[in-house]
Design a protein around this motif. Structure first.
Motif, PDB file in Angstrom:
ATOM      1  N   LEU A   1      22.745  24.885  34.454  1.00 14.11           N
ATOM      2  CA  LEU A   1      23.944  24.120  34.776  1.00 14.11           C
ATOM      3  C   LEU A   1      25.146  24.695  34.039  1.00 14.11           C
ATOM      4  N   ASP A   2      26.076  25.259  34.775  1.00 11.62           N
ATOM      5  CA  ASP A   2      27.303  25.769  34.176  1.00 11.62           C
ATOM      6  C   ASP A   2      28.196  24.613  33.739  1.00 11.62           C
ATOM      7  N   ARG A   3      28.793  24.745  32.560  1.00 11.96           N
ATOM      8  CA  ARG A   3      29.731  23.713  32.109  1.00 11.96           C
ATOM      9  C   ARG A   3      31.046  23.771  32.876  1.00 11.96           C
ATOM     10  N   GLY A   4      31.382  24.919  33.397  1.00 13.46           N
ATOM     11  CA  GLY A   4      32.533  25.069  34.280  1.00 13.46           C
ATOM     12  C   GLY A   4      32.037  25.410  35.670  1.00 13.46           C
ATOM     13  N   GLY A   5      32.704  24.926  36.683  1.00 11.20           N
ATOM     14  CA  GLY A   5      32.215  25.154  38.038  1.00 11.20           C
ATOM     15  C   GLY A   5      33.056  26.117  38.840  1.00 11.20           C
ATOM     16  N   ARG A   6      33.756  27.021  38.164  1.00 11.24           N
ATOM     17  CA  ARG A   6      34.691  27.903  38.848  1.00 11.24           C
ATOM     18  C   ARG A   6      34.005  29.187  39.292  1.00 11.24           C
ATOM     19  N   PRO A   7      34.054  29.526  40.581  1.00 14.84           N
ATOM     20  CA  PRO A   7      33.457  30.784  41.026  1.00 14.84           C
ATOM     21  C   PRO A   7      34.251  31.984  40.515  1.00 14.84           C
ATOM     22  N   LEU A   8      33.618  33.141  40.512  1.00 15.47           N
ATOM     23  CA  LEU A   8      34.284  34.393  40.176  1.00 15.47           C
ATOM     24  C   LEU A   8      34.727  35.100  41.452  1.00 15.47           C
ATOM     25  N   SER A   9      35.597  36.075  41.287  1.00 14.58           N
ATOM     26  CA  SER A   9      35.965  36.959  42.386  1.00 14.58           C
ATOM     27  C   SER A   9      35.366  38.327  42.110  1.00 14.58           C
ATOM     28  N   SER A  10      34.644  38.877  43.062  1.00 10.69           N
ATOM     29  CA  SER A  10      34.048  40.193  42.872  1.00 10.69           C
ATOM     30  C   SER A  10      35.094  41.298  42.938  1.00 10.69           C
ATOM     31  N   ASP A  11      36.342  40.944  43.229  1.00 10.18           N
ATOM     32  CA  ASP A  11      37.425  41.925  43.278  1.00 10.18           C
ATOM     33  C   ASP A  11      38.014  42.192  41.889  1.00 10.18           C
ATOM     34  N   TRP A  12      37.674  41.384  40.888  1.00  9.68           N
ATOM     35  CA  TRP A  12      38.285  41.532  39.570  1.00  9.68           C
ATOM     36  C   TRP A  12      37.863  42.843  38.922  1.00  9.68           C
ATOM     37  N   PRO A  13      38.786  43.766  38.670  1.00  4.84           N
ATOM     38  CA  PRO A  13      38.408  45.069  38.094  1.00  4.84           C
ATOM     39  C   PRO A  13      37.903  44.984  36.664  1.00  4.84           C
ATOM     40  N   GLU A  14      38.316  43.965  35.905  1.00  2.38           N
ATOM     41  CA  GLU A  14      37.879  43.884  34.512  1.00  2.38           C
ATOM     42  C   GLU A  14      36.376  43.673  34.390  1.00  2.38           C
ATOM     43  N   LEU A  15      35.742  43.126  35.404  1.00  2.88           N
ATOM     44  CA  LEU A  15      34.295  42.960  35.354  1.00  2.88           C
ATOM     45  C   LEU A  15      33.597  44.314  35.274  1.00  2.88           C
ATOM     46  N   ALA A  16      34.205  45.335  35.879  1.00  3.87           N
ATOM     47  CA  ALA A  16      33.618  46.672  35.831  1.00  3.87           C
ATOM     48  C   ALA A  16      34.116  47.473  34.635  1.00  3.87           C
ATOM     49  N   ARG A  17      35.285  47.117  34.101  1.00  2.00           N
ATOM     50  CA  ARG A  17      35.860  47.892  33.004  1.00  2.00           C
ATOM     51  C   ARG A  17      35.321  47.492  31.646  1.00  2.00           C
ATOM     52  N   CYS A  18      34.807  46.278  31.528  1.00  2.00           N
ATOM     53  CA  CYS A  18      34.374  45.787  30.225  1.00  2.00           C
ATOM     54  C   CYS A  18      32.998  46.345  29.870  1.00  2.00           C
ATOM     55  N   PRO A  19      32.846  46.978  28.705  1.00  3.23           N
ATOM     56  CA  PRO A  19      31.524  47.502  28.314  1.00  3.23           C
ATOM     57  C   PRO A  19      30.494  46.380  28.251  1.00  3.23           C
ATOM     58  N   GLY A  20      29.369  46.599  28.900  1.00  2.00           N
ATOM     59  CA  GLY A  20      28.298  45.607  28.899  1.00  2.00           C
ATOM     60  C   GLY A  20      28.198  44.799  30.162  1.00  2.00           C
ATOM     61  N   LEU A  21      29.250  44.830  31.001  1.00  2.00           N
ATOM     62  CA  LEU A  21      29.221  44.053  32.243  1.00  2.00           C
ATOM     63  C   LEU A  21      29.046  44.932  33.468  1.00  2.00           C
ATOM     64  N   GLU A  22      28.835  46.229  33.256  1.00  2.00           N
ATOM     65  CA  GLU A  22      28.724  47.128  34.401  1.00  2.00           C
ATOM     66  C   GLU A  22      27.551  46.770  35.305  1.00  2.00           C
ATOM     67  N   GLN A  23      26.485  46.269  34.714  1.00  2.00           N
ATOM     68  CA  GLN A  23      25.286  45.964  35.481  1.00  2.00           C
ATOM     69  C   GLN A  23      25.150  44.470  35.799  1.00  2.00           C
ATOM     70  N   LEU A  24      26.239  43.726  35.595  1.00  2.00           N
ATOM     71  CA  LEU A  24      26.196  42.296  35.887  1.00  2.00           C
ATOM     72  C   LEU A  24      25.866  42.064  37.357  1.00  2.00           C
ATOM     73  N   VAL A  25      24.928  41.168  37.621  1.00  2.00           N
ATOM     74  CA  VAL A  25      24.528  40.859  38.992  1.00  2.00           C
ATOM     75  C   VAL A  25      25.344  39.670  39.484  1.00  2.00           C
ATOM     76  N   LEU A  26      26.061  39.845  40.576  1.00  2.00           N
ATOM     77  CA  LEU A  26      26.879  38.797  41.171  1.00  2.00           C
ATOM     78  C   LEU A  26      26.261  38.372  42.497  1.00  2.00           C
ATOM     79  N   ARG A  27      26.083  37.068  42.662  1.00  2.00           N
ATOM     80  CA  ARG A  27      25.525  36.520  43.895  1.00  2.00           C
ATOM     81  C   ARG A  27      26.675  35.991  44.760  1.00  2.00           C
ATOM     82  N   PRO A  28      26.926  36.572  45.932  1.00  2.00           N
ATOM     83  CA  PRO A  28      28.076  36.171  46.739  1.00  2.00           C
ATOM     84  C   PRO A  28      27.833  34.882  47.516  1.00  2.00           C
ATOM     85  N   PHE A  29      28.907  34.171  47.768  1.00  2.00           N
ATOM     86  CA  PHE A  29      28.891  33.100  48.759  1.00  2.00           C
ATOM     87  C   PHE A  29      28.940  33.794  50.124  1.00  2.00           C
TER      88      PHE A  29
END
Length: 466
Positions: free
Chosen positions: A65-93
């Motif tokens: 259960l997430d404490r915040g219910g806000r979805p992410l945008s897969s377009d955000w470039p910082e998700l790919a630029r931040c060390p450690g998040l390159e392999q983050l798995v995103l589940r799309p709507f």
């Protein structure tokens, strides 16, 4: 700047660390990863017993259960630029967004890619199916039989074209437009009021967690463009997957939880549990109010409150699928809802469903019991299934969930207070995950410049976080 807060006693001896980062939320951990990758020694202090801050995920009876219910945008470039998040798995709507008003519904489907689009042709091709008609679960007809609240076939074509143009618009052009409240929709023009009010307003209100759309239009335009380019998604395993991935890649022992910071200086931090820690610089990466307690005079914005309701639908799971449902008719307190386990199956026990619903605006401050009773009735209408036997797992209220960003808004607020003292967080940038990560990178870059540290790391690259 530090007021009457107790001053540290740095003592004698060599520095114990280069940078003390206060706060192990997303911004603090991201900054620590950038600094560590540059070869600096970093110690992260967190008052809570776990990392994550507002990106925390609770585990209750087999549900995540997430404490915040806000979805992410897969377009955000910082998700790919931040060390450690390159392999983050995103589940799309993958079924996009379903806007409902009474017995009418309109599906807005995302592009078929999660990567940013380049060029007008690719943008038009990908967004060609953004505004589509279909018969959603429950049998409500949409498309040619849309009611006047959501618009007709010509309105859908106009919406499709406007979102395609927006997807192809570069940052510079969006930022060059007059800055207005987001409710003015300066980046989307030529649409009839019924489409703006019935479709775009609830969609943008959900993206910003601001149903009144007082947010700066520049923030709103970027949020809407991010949706048009990449759609929405949830992190696999819960929102906590982001901070945990960042923390996992830091050197062992560099993150200390359960440590309360009493005061700061440019070369030391005074804590209740560990005494005084010597350092070369301090980076405050807490929320805005906590940062202002350590740095009196720091501007504290207003906030948008959010309440998240998590229901276990164990008998009559909604057939909606991986879609975000928006209530344009405002028939109850819930602004948007989704079967989170249909998007990310790891969030529920096998054979069960997790429904996550978000309340925005003044209604979010209502007592949880009042909200939950009203939400059950509303959710039954939205999903077309009985909700009487749904089990409320958690009702999480955060009065300071999202920093307000009215016009005029500076998305690049200074991160250096003075040499040796820095601050970052979504309150210094755009009020979302992208802003938290970007401000962390800006703060790390300012520190590196002040320290005279190059961009190339002194040590081997850190392993990618799981």
């Amino acid at each position: 700047m530090l007021g009457s807060a107790p001053r540290p006693n740095p003592g004698t001896g060599r520095d114990t660390t280069d940078v003390v980062v206060i706060g192990a939320g997303l911004a603090g951990l991201a900054a620590a990863r950038h600094l560590t990758a540059a070869g600096l020694r970093v110690t992260v202090l967190e008052a809570a017993q776990d990392v994550g801050g507002r990106m925390a995920t609770d585990e209750v009876d087999g549900y995540r259960l997430d404490r915040g219910g806000r979805p992410l945008s897969s377009d955000w470039p910082e998700l790919a630029r931040c060390p450690g998040l390159e392999q983050l798995v995103l589940r799309p709507f993958s079924a996009g967004v379903l806007v409902r008003s009474g017995d009418r519904a309109l599906r807005i489907a995302p592009p078929r890619t999660v990567r940013p689009l380049r060029g007008a042709e690719s943008a038009y091709a990908a967004v060609g199916a953004l505004a589509g008609a279909r018969r959603p679960a429950g049998g409500t007809a949409v498309g040619g039989t849309l009611g006047t609240t959501l618009g007709g076939t010509l309105d859908l074509a106009r919406l499709r074209a406007q979102l395609a143009r927006l997807a192809a618009t570069p940052d510079e052009r969006l930022r060059s437009r007059p800055e207005l409240p987001a409710a003015r929709f300066p980046a989307v023009r030529g649409l009839p009021p019924r489409t703006v009010e019935g479709v775009l307003r609830p969609l943008l209100g959900a993206l910003l967690c601001d149903p009144e759309l007082t947010t700066s239009s520049r923030v709103g335009d970027l949020a809407l463009r991010g949706f048009a380019r990449g759609g929405l998604c949830l992190p696999a395993g819960g929102a906590a997957a982001l901070p945990r991935a960042l923390a996992a890649g830091l050197p062992p022992g560099s993150v200390r939880t359960g440590v309360r910071v009493l005061s700061v200086a440019v070369d030391a931090v005074v804590t209740r549990e560990l005494g005084t820690l010597r350092c070369r610089a301090v980076l405050i990466a807490t929320g805005a109010r906590d940062a202002a307690e350590l740095l009196p005079g720091l501007r504290v914005p207003d906030f948008h409150p959010v309440t998240v309701l998590h229901h276990a639908a164990e008998d009559a799971a909604p057939p909606a699928g991986p879609v975000l449902v928006l209530d344009a008719g405002r028939s109850g307190p819930v602004a948007y809802t989704s079967v989170a386990s249909a998007v990310d199956p790891s969030r529920a026990r096998p054979g069960r469903a997790l429904v996550t619903s978000v309340v925005l605006g003044p209604a979010a401050a209502e007592p949880p019991a009042v909200l939950e009773r009203a939400a059950r009735t509303q959710l039954a209408r939205l999903y077309g299934v009985p909700t009487g036997r749904w089990r409320l797992l958690v009702a999480h209220h955060d009065p300071r969930a999202v920093p307000a960003a009215p016009a005029p808004h500076d998305p690049r607020r200074p991160v250096r207070v003075l040499y040796g003292l820095y601050v970052c967080g979504d309150h210094r940038d755009s009020p979302d995950v992208q802003g938290a990560l970007r401000s962390a990178r800006r703060a790390a870059e300012a520190l590196r410049r002040d320290f005279g540290v190059g961009t190339r790391p002194r040590h081997p690259a850190l392993p990618t976080a799981a």
